[in-house]
Design a protein around this motif. Sequence first.
Motif, PDB file in Angstrom:
ATOM      1  N   UNK A   1      -3.259   0.703  -2.589  1.00 43.30           N
ATOM      2  CA  UNK A   1      -1.798   0.652  -2.662  1.00 43.30           C
ATOM      3  C   UNK A   1      -1.399   0.897  -4.110  1.00 43.30           C
ATOM      4  N   UNK A   2      -0.570   1.896  -4.365  1.00 41.25           N
ATOM      5  CA  UNK A   2      -0.114   2.163  -5.729  1.00 41.25           C
ATOM      6  C   UNK A   2       0.721   0.981  -6.213  1.00 41.25           C
ATOM      7  N   UNK A   3       1.698   0.589  -5.413  1.00 40.58           N
ATOM      8  CA  UNK A   3       2.439  -0.646  -5.663  1.00 40.58           C
ATOM      9  C   UNK A   3       1.804  -1.688  -4.743  1.00 40.58           C
ATOM     10  N   UNK A   4       1.121  -2.685  -5.304  1.00 41.93           N
ATOM     11  CA  UNK A   4       0.407  -3.664  -4.475  1.00 41.93           C
ATOM     12  C   UNK A   4       1.321  -4.363  -3.458  1.00 41.93           C
ATOM     13  N   UNK A   5       0.730  -4.713  -2.337  1.00 41.75           N
ATOM     14  CA  UNK A   5       1.488  -5.436  -1.316  1.00 41.75           C
ATOM     15  C   UNK A   5       2.052  -6.741  -1.880  1.00 41.75           C
ATOM     16  N   UNK A   6       1.316  -7.355  -2.809  1.00 42.79           N
ATOM     17  CA  UNK A   6       1.785  -8.606  -3.406  1.00 42.79           C
ATOM     18  C   UNK A   6       3.038  -8.415  -4.242  1.00 42.79           C
ATOM     19  N   UNK A   7       3.332  -7.163  -4.593  1.00 38.45           N
ATOM     20  CA  UNK A   7       4.536  -6.858  -5.371  1.00 38.45           C
ATOM     21  C   UNK A   7       5.567  -6.113  -4.534  1.00 38.45           C
ATOM     22  N   UNK A   8       5.411  -6.174  -3.224  1.00 44.00           N
ATOM     23  CA  UNK A   8       6.394  -5.558  -2.335  1.00 44.00           C
ATOM     24  C   UNK A   8       6.034  -4.167  -1.866  1.00 44.00           C
ATOM     25  N   UNK A   9       4.849  -3.678  -2.227  1.00 39.21           N
ATOM     26  CA  UNK A   9       4.428  -2.349  -1.780  1.00 39.21           C
ATOM     27  C   UNK A   9       4.220  -2.319  -0.283  1.00 39.21           C
ATOM     28  N   UNK A  10       4.549  -1.184   0.318  1.00 42.92           N
ATOM     29  CA  UNK A  10       4.463  -1.039   1.772  1.00 42.92           C
ATOM     30  C   UNK A  10       3.225  -0.250   2.183  1.00 42.92           C
ATOM     31  N   UNK A  11       2.861  -0.395   3.453  1.00 40.32           N
ATOM     32  CA  UNK A  11       1.772   0.386   4.038  1.00 40.32           C
ATOM     33  C   UNK A  11       2.342   1.712   4.532  1.00 40.32           C
ATOM     34  N   UNK A  12       2.750   2.551   3.601  1.00 37.71           N
ATOM     35  CA  UNK A  12       3.288   3.872   3.925  1.00 37.71           C
ATOM     36  C   UNK A  12       2.515   4.907   3.125  1.00 37.71           C
ATOM     37  N   UNK A  13       2.444   6.118   3.644  1.00 34.01           N
ATOM     38  CA  UNK A  13       1.654   7.175   3.007  1.00 34.01           C
ATOM     39  C   UNK A  13       2.038   7.379   1.549  1.00 34.01           C
ATOM     40  N   UNK A  14       3.312   7.264   1.235  1.00 35.41           N
ATOM     41  CA  UNK A  14       3.771   7.490  -0.137  1.00 35.41           C
ATOM     42  C   UNK A  14       3.273   6.418  -1.116  1.00 35.41           C
ATOM     43  N   UNK A  15       2.832   5.285  -0.603  1.00 37.31           N
ATOM     44  CA  UNK A  15       2.344   4.207  -1.458  1.00 37.31           C
ATOM     45  C   UNK A  15       0.829   4.046  -1.370  1.00 37.31           C
ATOM     46  N   UNK A  16       0.153   4.932  -0.652  1.00 39.86           N
ATOM     47  CA  UNK A  16      -1.289   4.839  -0.478  1.00 39.86           C
ATOM     48  C   UNK A  16      -1.966   6.055  -1.081  1.00 39.86           C
ATOM     49  N   UNK A  17      -3.112   5.826  -1.727  1.00 39.62           N
ATOM     50  CA  UNK A  17      -3.899   6.917  -2.293  1.00 39.62           C
ATOM     51  C   UNK A  17      -5.363   6.707  -1.975  1.00 39.62           C
ATOM     52  N   UNK A  18      -6.101   7.814  -1.896  1.00 40.42           N
ATOM     53  CA  UNK A  18      -7.553   7.745  -1.778  1.00 40.42           C
ATOM     54  C   UNK A  18      -8.101   7.257  -3.105  1.00 40.42           C
ATOM     55  N   UNK A  19      -9.104   6.398  -3.024  1.00 41.42           N
ATOM     56  CA  UNK A  19      -9.589   5.758  -4.233  1.00 41.42           C
ATOM     57  C   UNK A  19     -11.064   5.419  -4.055  1.00 41.42           C
ATOM     58  N   UNK A  20     -11.850   5.577  -5.138  1.00 39.87           N
ATOM     59  CA  UNK A  20     -13.244   5.140  -5.059  1.00 39.87           C
ATOM     60  C   UNK A  20     -13.273   3.608  -5.145  1.00 39.87           C
ATOM     61  N   UNK A  21     -14.332   3.033  -4.625  1.00 39.01           N
ATOM     62  CA  UNK A  21     -14.462   1.582  -4.613  1.00 39.01           C
ATOM     63  C   UNK A  21     -14.399   1.004  -6.029  1.00 39.01           C
ATOM     64  N   UNK A  22     -15.017   1.699  -6.995  1.00 34.68           N
ATOM     65  CA  UNK A  22     -15.026   1.213  -8.379  1.00 34.68           C
ATOM     66  C   UNK A  22     -13.589   1.089  -8.923  1.00 34.68           C
ATOM     67  N   UNK A  23     -12.765   2.123  -8.756  1.00 37.16           N
ATOM     68  CA  UNK A  23     -11.382   2.071  -9.266  1.00 37.16           C
ATOM     69  C   UNK A  23     -10.554   1.038  -8.507  1.00 37.16           C
TER      70      UNK A  23
END
Length: 92
Positions: A46-68
């Motif tokens: 989540x680019x904007x974490x759920x704890x900060x109000x980020x939503x489970x929407x495509x615009x707020x989600x990115x592919x990411x390696x486990x390390x990052x």
Amino acid sequence: MSVMADGKGLRRSVFKRDGMICFWCGCSIVRGFKDPLPPHAATIDHVVPKSRGGLDVAENLVSCCNRCNQRRSRESASPPITEAQLLELMRG
């Protein structure tokens, strides 16, 4: 228009959109691992974490390696990213 999270379908579409590349470091990521995940295992962040109000929407989600993803979760005290910053990052 936002697409709300629907589980695996949304995850697949985010991986496809991002070309199986980590949004944060640019490494190639690989799907299909079980715990414990290796550093380059594919995760969704989540680019904007759920704890900060980020939503489970495509615009707020990115592919990411486990390390990052793990690094970002440890740095959760950092200021939230703005929508303008997100758009700039996605333009790349």
